[in-house]
Design an enzyme around this catalytic site. Sequence first.
Site, PDB file in Angstrom:
ATOM      1  N   SER A  53       0.825  -1.196   0.000  1.00 37.95           N
ATOM      2  CA  SER A  53       0.000   0.000   0.000  1.00 37.95           C
ATOM      3  C   SER A  53       0.872   1.265   0.000  1.00 37.95           C
ATOM      4  O   SER A  53       1.734   1.423  -0.845  1.00 37.95           O
ATOM      5  CB  SER A  53      -0.966  -0.032   1.192  1.00 37.95           C
ATOM      6  N   ASP A 165      -5.721  -3.527  -2.269  1.00 40.01           N
ATOM      7  CA  ASP A 165      -4.746  -3.155  -1.236  1.00 40.01           C
ATOM      8  C   ASP A 165      -4.044  -4.364  -0.625  1.00 40.01           C
ATOM      9  O   ASP A 165      -4.682  -5.292  -0.125  1.00 40.01           O
ATOM     10  CB  ASP A 165      -5.471  -2.378  -0.138  1.00 40.01           C
TER      11      ASP A 165
END
Length: 271
Positions: A53, A165
């Site tokens: 991320s 993510d």
Amino acid sequence: MGEGQENLTLENLRGKRVGLVLSGGGVRGLAHVGLLRALDEYGIEIDMISGTSAGALVGALYAAGKDNDTIRNFFKSTSLFSYHYLTIQKPGLLDTERYYKVFRTFFPQDTFESLHKQLFVTTTNLQLGTAEVFSSGPLIRALLASAALPPVFSPVQIGEYLYADGGIMNNFPLEPLSSCDYLIGSNVAKIRKLEKKDISSSFQLANRTSALMIYAINHQKMKNCDLLFEPPNLDRIGVLDKKGLELAFSIGYEHALSILGKNVSLASGDH
């Protein structure tokens, strides 16, 4: 630092492969940038980076040779919520793939091979339910996928699968750095004690339970780091609150200087 371990010196890092793990955490990821500045000031060089991320974005910019100010500018200048990115054709509020042009400005060659340091980017394969690591081939789509936090950002298609993510499955991706001799970890998703009033709405409850699950999965791995950074008070900054960028950077930088000052001896004397 591990129990009973002597202070780190630049001399005993010579010839060793140093790996850096950068967790996810949205805007709080700017604390990673503060750490990088402190490491640079101490003359500690990183050979390999693994991130998820926001940590993957910071790691990629660093691996591309961008200086500290350029990395900070990337986050400050990239609009998170432009109406141009809104979508009704994909799951998610914003079409993640529309950020491609912005990323191309910072990564014009768009390949892992063009980076100056080896980088591992962790993503979540939504269809297979697995964490997947990208380290070669096209770079930008892997970065976009790794940072596509649901339900705000749409998943990114790579090949036949949809990715999101990386922090969903692995928010502290230590595993790709098993060949390193010395491991430095930076976790910006630390858990702190809350008062009862801080869990008084459904939104606060959902945030807390998600944070606890992520931390529980990853905190044991953090003990495998030779040097670990967990800046305090970052959870006071919203994951997508761009107003907190500079605060996160400052918190990360000051924390890093404090930890390094206690654990690192410089060959030329104290810092």
